[in-house]
Design a protein around this motif. Structure first.
Motif, short mmCIF file in Angstrom:
data_model
loop_
_atom_site.label_atom_id
_atom_site.label_comp_id
_atom_site.label_asym_id
_atom_site.label_seq_id
_atom_site.Cartn_x
_atom_site.Cartn_y
_atom_site.Cartn_z
N VAL A 97 10.71 -28.34 54.47
CA VAL A 97 9.92 -28.27 53.24
C VAL A 97 9.62 -29.66 52.70
O VAL A 97 8.50 -29.95 52.25
CB VAL A 97 10.67 -27.43 52.18
CG1 VAL A 97 10.01 -27.57 50.81
CG2 VAL A 97 10.73 -25.97 52.60
N ALA A 98 10.61 -30.55 52.77
CA ALA A 98 10.44 -31.91 52.27
C ALA A 98 9.52 -32.75 53.16
O ALA A 98 8.92 -33.72 52.69
CB ALA A 98 11.80 -32.59 52.13
N ALA A 99 9.41 -32.36 54.44
CA ALA A 99 8.70 -33.20 55.39
C ALA A 99 7.21 -32.91 55.49
O ALA A 99 6.45 -33.76 55.96
CB ALA A 99 9.33 -33.04 56.78
N VAL A 100 6.77 -31.72 55.05
CA VAL A 100 5.36 -31.35 55.24
C VAL A 100 4.75 -30.88 53.92
O VAL A 100 5.47 -30.53 52.98
CB VAL A 100 5.20 -30.24 56.31
CG1 VAL A 100 5.70 -30.73 57.67
CG2 VAL A 100 5.95 -28.97 55.91
N ASP A 101 3.42 -30.89 53.88
CA ASP A 101 2.72 -30.48 52.67
C ASP A 101 2.04 -29.12 52.82
O ASP A 101 1.07 -28.81 52.13
CB ASP A 101 1.68 -31.54 52.28
CG ASP A 101 0.64 -31.77 53.36
OD1 ASP A 101 0.77 -31.17 54.45
OD2 ASP A 101 -0.31 -32.55 53.12
N VAL A 102 2.54 -28.31 53.75
CA VAL A 102 2.05 -26.94 53.90
C VAL A 102 3.21 -26.00 53.63
O VAL A 102 4.38 -26.37 53.77
CB VAL A 102 1.47 -26.69 55.32
CG1 VAL A 102 0.29 -27.62 55.58
CG2 VAL A 102 2.55 -26.85 56.38
N PRO A 103 2.93 -24.75 53.22
CA PRO A 103 4.01 -23.81 52.94
C PRO A 103 4.88 -23.55 54.18
O PRO A 103 4.37 -23.37 55.28
CB PRO A 103 3.28 -22.54 52.52
CG PRO A 103 1.95 -23.01 52.01
CD PRO A 103 1.60 -24.18 52.87
N GLN A 124 15.41 -19.05 49.22
CA GLN A 124 14.56 -19.40 48.09
C GLN A 124 15.01 -20.71 47.46
O GLN A 124 14.19 -21.59 47.17
CB GLN A 124 14.61 -18.27 47.06
CG GLN A 124 13.85 -18.58 45.77
CD GLN A 124 13.87 -17.40 44.81
OE1 GLN A 124 13.00 -16.56 44.84
NE2 GLN A 124 14.88 -17.35 43.94
N ASP A 125 16.32 -20.87 47.27
CA ASP A 125 16.85 -22.09 46.67
C ASP A 125 16.61 -23.31 47.55
O ASP A 125 16.51 -24.44 47.05
CB ASP A 125 18.35 -21.93 46.40
CG ASP A 125 18.63 -20.88 45.33
OD1 ASP A 125 17.70 -20.53 44.59
OD2 ASP A 125 19.79 -20.42 45.27
N ALA A 126 16.51 -23.10 48.87
CA ALA A 126 16.28 -24.21 49.80
C ALA A 126 14.82 -24.62 49.86
O ALA A 126 14.46 -25.57 50.55
CB ALA A 126 16.77 -23.84 51.20
N GLY A 127 13.95 -23.87 49.15
CA GLY A 127 12.55 -24.28 49.06
C GLY A 127 11.56 -23.44 49.82
O GLY A 127 10.38 -23.80 49.90
N VAL A 166 10.20 -15.43 45.06
CA VAL A 166 9.15 -15.87 45.98
C VAL A 166 8.55 -14.64 46.67
O VAL A 166 9.19 -13.57 46.73
CB VAL A 166 9.70 -16.85 47.04
CG1 VAL A 166 10.19 -18.13 46.38
CG2 VAL A 166 10.80 -16.21 47.87
N PRO A 167 7.34 -14.76 47.20
CA PRO A 167 6.72 -13.61 47.89
C PRO A 167 7.53 -13.17 49.10
O PRO A 167 8.19 -13.98 49.76
CB PRO A 167 5.35 -14.14 48.30
CG PRO A 167 5.11 -15.34 47.43
CD PRO A 167 6.45 -15.93 47.15
#
Length: 334
Positions: A97-103, A124-127, A166-167
């Motif tokens: 999650v931290a490395a990319v700008d896509v879901p 969910q808590d991990a992003g 989250v969905p």
């Protein structure tokens, strides 16, 4: 050209999603997919069996006592990297999650409702931008009824939805007595999306070795007909997002799924065959097709050939069956 699309309430830069595969089992792999232009990435599943194994291990260690902790580890069977437990999975998820700008979408794979809630919350808590429930269940017990199988899906969905915001998408198999009814019940019970369809990796028999074998075969284009037909039937009949998966090889396959009504088109086999860079080939081909057909956005093409909700879906399928028989008779008849 506007390729942006909505899936599970998420805004994606394009409708192409990398479904779970070895390509997304590392941060570097997720980065390669994102750099190639993919719209979103689904991580490989965290399996219920892994969670059970992890829980059993923790219980054994607790029973052994702190003095024998180190020694007790040697009694446990070795676990391969791909079977790492929840802590490793959550680490991969948070770093991706931290490395990319896509879901980045997390995935849970199991068959029972027990024990899923805590892990969904941790994802969910991990992003995780969303959670995909990959309910891989083909009942081998002839005493299990169809209603029990359907209820199992609903119970798992309800358990996860009760603890996350989250969905949540459900990845379905096509093997229900009424797939459409199950899809509607799941959507009405809160599923934000439906992924059609899961591919069962059944064992086979090797007559020369006299052995039962197992293995993974990449999907073929012919397998796309079933999910495409169901997406066309469900497009105007459910409120959940629809994700297509299976049988994607080129941009024409992506376009066909969009015309049927898919919100996103997932692929793993094509990317495994040709590498993450094949994403660019698919997107370029899709853009070229849209230009040739006069579409300026994906939304203009989506669902253009879906089955209207006022039509009889059964008659639609029956007509397709009869047309296929007629064509086969003309082509192969004497």
């Amino acid at each position: 050209m506007d390729l942006t699309t909505d899936y599970l309430g998420l805004r994606l830069r394009n409708p192409l999603v990398a479904s779970a595969s070895p390509l997304s089992q590392s941060v570097a792999g997720v980065q390669r997919l994102a750099d190639a232009g993919i719209g979103a990435v689904v991580l490989p599943s965290l399996f219920e069996e892994q969670l059970r194994r992890e829980a059993d291990r923790d219980a054994r260690l607790a029973e052994a006592g702190t003095d024998s902790f180190a020694e007790s580890l040697s009694y446990l069977p070795p676990t391969a990297d791909v079977e790492a437990g929840s802590s490793q999975y959550l680490s991969l998820l948070s770093r991706a999650v931290a490395a990319v700008d896509v879901p980045v979408i997390a995935s849970l794979n199991g068959v029972t409702a027990a024990g899923w809630a805590d892990h969904a919350t941790a994802m969910q808590d991990a992003g995780a931008a969303a959670i995909e429930l990959n309910i891989y269940y083909l009942p081998g017990d002839p005493e299990v009824s169809g209603r029990e199988v359907e209820q199992r899906h609903l119970d798992i969905l309800a358990r996860v939805k009760s603890v996350v915001s989250v969905p949540v998408a459900v990845k379905l198999s096509p093997y229900f007595s009424s797939t459409g009814a199950v899809a509607r019940r799941l959507a009405e019970s809160g599923a934000d999306g439906l992924v059609l369809f899961n591919r069962f990796m059944q064992p086979d028999i090797d007559p020369e070795r006299l052995a039962v074998t197992s293995g993974v075969q990449l999907s073929s284009r012919a397998e796309a007909r079933m999910p495409r037909s169901w997406i066309a039937l469900l497009r105007e009949r459910v409120t959940a997002s629809l994700a297509a998966t299976t049988g994607v090889e080129d941009a024409g396959d992506v376009a066909a799924y969009l015309l049927a009504g898919a919100d996103v088109v997932m692929t793993a086999s094509a990317l495994l065959r040709h590498g993450p860079q094949h994403t660019g080939v698919l997107l370029a081909g899709l853009t070229d097709w849209m230009n040739r057909k006069g579409f300026t956005s994906v939304d203009q093409a989506r669902g253009l050939l879906s089955v209207p909700c006022t039509s009889d879906g059964s008659a639609y399928e029956r007509a397709g069956y009869l047309a296929a028989i007629q064509q086969a008779t003309i082509r192969y008849g004497s």
